[in-house]
Structure formats: C-alpha cells, structure tokens
Motif scaffolding. Structure first.
Motif, PDB file in Angstrom:
ATOM      1  N   THR A   1     -17.490   4.620  83.918  1.00 54.95           N
ATOM      2  CA  THR A   1     -16.682   4.398  85.124  1.00 54.95           C
ATOM      3  C   THR A   1     -15.265   4.932  84.939  1.00 54.95           C
ATOM      4  OG1 THR A   1     -16.241   2.164  84.298  1.00 54.95           O
ATOM      5  CG2 THR A   1     -17.946   2.389  85.980  1.00 54.95           C
ATOM      6  N   VAL A   2     -14.700   4.764  83.736  1.00 50.98           N
ATOM      7  CA  VAL A   2     -13.354   5.273  83.463  1.00 50.98           C
ATOM      8  C   VAL A   2     -13.352   6.797  83.503  1.00 50.98           C
ATOM      9  CG1 VAL A   2     -11.536   5.451  81.715  1.00 50.98           C
ATOM     10  CG2 VAL A   2     -12.686   3.262  82.103  1.00 50.98           C
ATOM     11  N   GLU A   3     -14.347   7.396  82.858  1.00 47.84           N
ATOM     12  CA  GLU A   3     -14.423   8.856  82.845  1.00 47.84           C
ATOM     13  C   GLU A   3     -14.597   9.407  84.254  1.00 47.84           C
ATOM     14  OE1 GLU A   3     -16.744  12.489  80.561  1.00 47.84           O
ATOM     15  OE2 GLU A   3     -17.466  10.442  80.317  1.00 47.84           O
ATOM     16  N   GLU A   4     -15.442   8.746  85.066  1.00 43.13           N
ATOM     17  CA  GLU A   4     -15.688   9.215  86.435  1.00 43.13           C
ATOM     18  C   GLU A   4     -14.401   9.184  87.267  1.00 43.13           C
ATOM     19  OE1 GLU A   4     -18.175   7.753  90.370  1.00 43.13           O
ATOM     20  OE2 GLU A   4     -18.880   7.130  88.392  1.00 43.13           O
ATOM     21  N   VAL A   5     -13.657   8.086  87.163  1.00 37.62           N
ATOM     22  CA  VAL A   5     -12.408   7.980  87.919  1.00 37.62           C
ATOM     23  C   VAL A   5     -11.401   9.013  87.416  1.00 37.62           C
ATOM     24  CG1 VAL A   5     -10.396   6.508  88.390  1.00 37.62           C
ATOM     25  CG2 VAL A   5     -12.715   5.564  88.550  1.00 37.62           C
ATOM     26  N   PHE A   6     -11.271   9.129  86.087  1.00 37.82           N
ATOM     27  CA  PHE A   6     -10.302  10.072  85.525  1.00 37.82           C
ATOM     28  C   PHE A   6     -10.609  11.499  85.961  1.00 37.82           C
ATOM     29  CE2 PHE A   6      -8.857  12.942  82.135  1.00 37.82           C
ATOM     30  CZ  PHE A   6      -7.500  12.660  82.169  1.00 37.82           C
ATOM     31  N   ARG A   7     -11.869  11.913  85.860  1.00 43.33           N
ATOM     32  CA  ARG A   7     -12.238  13.279  86.209  1.00 43.33           C
ATOM     33  C   ARG A   7     -12.160  13.526  87.718  1.00 43.33           C
ATOM     34  NH1 ARG A   7     -13.653  15.844  81.736  1.00 43.33           N
ATOM     35  NH2 ARG A   7     -14.549  14.694  79.993  1.00 43.33           N
ATOM     36  N   GLY A   8     -12.118  12.456  88.505  1.00 47.63           N
ATOM     37  CA  GLY A   8     -12.005  12.591  89.953  1.00 47.63           C
ATOM     38  C   GLY A   8     -10.576  12.679  90.450  1.00 47.63           C
TER      39      GLY A   8
ATOM     40  N   SER B   1      -6.898  14.173  91.201  1.00 42.90           N
ATOM     41  CA  SER B   1      -6.362  15.506  91.473  1.00 42.90           C
ATOM     42  C   SER B   1      -5.396  15.884  90.364  1.00 42.90           C
ATOM     43  CB  SER B   1      -5.631  15.514  92.817  1.00 42.90           C
ATOM     44  OG  SER B   1      -4.441  14.750  92.720  1.00 42.90           O
ATOM     45  N   THR B   2      -5.131  17.170  90.219  1.00 44.21           N
ATOM     46  CA  THR B   2      -4.187  17.637  89.200  1.00 44.21           C
ATOM     47  C   THR B   2      -2.835  16.960  89.383  1.00 44.21           C
ATOM     48  OG1 THR B   2      -5.315  19.757  89.039  1.00 44.21           O
ATOM     49  CG2 THR B   2      -3.052  19.666  88.220  1.00 44.21           C
ATOM     50  N   ASN B   3      -2.387  16.862  90.620  1.00 43.23           N
ATOM     51  CA  ASN B   3      -1.088  16.246  90.898  1.00 43.23           C
ATOM     52  C   ASN B   3      -1.050  14.788  90.438  1.00 43.23           C
ATOM     53  OD1 ASN B   3       1.586  16.437  92.098  1.00 43.23           O
ATOM     54  ND2 ASN B   3       0.809  14.921  93.551  1.00 43.23           N
ATOM     55  N   GLU B   4      -2.163  14.048  90.656  1.00 40.48           N
ATOM     56  CA  GLU B   4      -2.205  12.653  90.228  1.00 40.48           C
ATOM     57  C   GLU B   4      -2.156  12.534  88.705  1.00 40.48           C
ATOM     58  OE1 GLU B   4      -4.737  10.002  93.287  1.00 40.48           O
ATOM     59  OE2 GLU B   4      -5.823  11.739  92.477  1.00 40.48           O
TER      60      GLU B   4
END
Length: 201
Positions: free
Chosen positions: A58-65, A67-70
């Motif tokens: 779940t952490v990886e999914e959120v992180f990879r989702g 945006s570059t700006n975020e």
C-alpha cells in the motif's frame, strides 16, 4: 599531516555502531559459511525470502502514484499541515489528551530523537533511557552537550522495572527542571521488549 577545518567541537568525531557492526559480521559470516548457516536479525528492517528489502504494497502504491511535483516540492519546515494532523490522529486515536499537542515532521526517527533532545533539555541536563539502548542515543546527547544515563529496564523476573525507573526519574528531577525519557515501545530496540498495557498504566 592532515588538516581539518571542522570546528573544534566537531574534530575527530566518529562512532562504530554496534548494530551495524554486528550486521557486517553476520553478512561476512554468511558469505563464508553460507546463508543457511547464519541468521541475521541485527537490522530493524523487513526482508523477504530472497533477503531483499520489503515495502508495504500500500505504501509503495501510494508513493509511486504521486506526481513529480508532490514528490520533490519543498514542504513547510515543520511538515504539511494535513500530514501533521494525521500524525496526531495516528498517535492518539480516540484518546487525544486535553491540552496543547502538536506534531512536527523530521528526517526519520533519529531526527525526531535529535530534535527532542535539543528542544526539551538544556545544556548539561541528563537524558534518561533504559540500560538496553541504541548507541546513537548516547552519541546524540554527547554531541549536544547533554549527559546520558540509564536504569535497569528489566527486574529479576524479566518484567518492566518500574521501581528502578521511578528512582532514576526522582533523582534527575531533583537536579534539573525538565526530564527527557527515551522509551521505544512496542518492540523496544534493541531488546524486542514491548511494554504491556499494565506497564504503560
């Protein structure tokens, strides 16, 4: 002759962390004797069956989702307000104490310990911890001009030693205005000991 331009208080500082040293020895032993002959439980990280670092999906999914700006934009020094509010909710749940509480973002757990020592003790004060502790705690205290002392965490029955803690707290508060007590639970590092509900009460 080697010349250092570091400030006097910073010259010659170095430390060998026992946990990382034990990890290096375990890795070397596994290379020499085979992975099946060595169990390496030194570092506080979760590895999979192939000894690769594990990240919660779940952490990886959120992180990879993100945006570059975020991912790369500057955040406020104390942290994003929405994040800080979520931290307080995660920390206290439905048991948020009455009175002033606040959160601040730090660069990892060691950063949090550093900030606590710096902001809640004065130069020359003594920070308290159990006698089983991560060596970096003492180094951080010394680096900031604080003293470091311990109490015997477990009694003769391997139970939390509240009388020893109380004695040390009383001793320190007789000499200084504030007391910072470093306590890791659950799974106190490096003991693996977690306080029970009764211990916490």
């Amino acid at each position: 002759m080697t010349m250092s331009i570091a400030a006097k208080h910073a010259k010659g500082k170095s430390a060998q962390d026992k946990i990382f040293g034990a990890n290096a020895a375990a890795v070397a032993a596994a290379a020499k004797y085979g992975k099946d002959a060595v169990t390496n439980a030194t570092i506080g990280a979760i590895l999979d069956e192939d000894e690769k670092l594990v990240c919660l999906p779940t952490v990886e999914e959120v992180f990879r989702g993100l945006s570059t700006n975020e991912m790369i934009a500057y955040a406020p020094i104390s942290g994003l307000p929405e994040y800080l509010d979520c931290v307080l909710t995660a920390a206290f749940g439905n048991s948020r104490p009455e009175g002033y509480i606040s959160a601040v973002a730090t660069a990892g757990g060691t950063g949090a310990i550093h900030h606590a020592i710096w902001n809640y003790t004065d130069n020359g004060d003594t920070v308290l911890c159990s006698d089983w502790y991560w060596g970096a705690y003492k180094v951080l205290c010394q680096d900031m001009g604080r003293n470091f002392t311990t109490y015997k965490m477990l009694d003769e029955n391997n139970k939390f030693n509240l009388p020893a803690l109380k004695e040390k707290v009383d001793e320190l508060l007789a000499k200084q205005d504030n007391l910072l007590y470093l306590l890791n639970t659950p799974a106190h590092n490096p003991t693996g000991y977690s306080l029970s509900g009764e211990d916490m009460d």
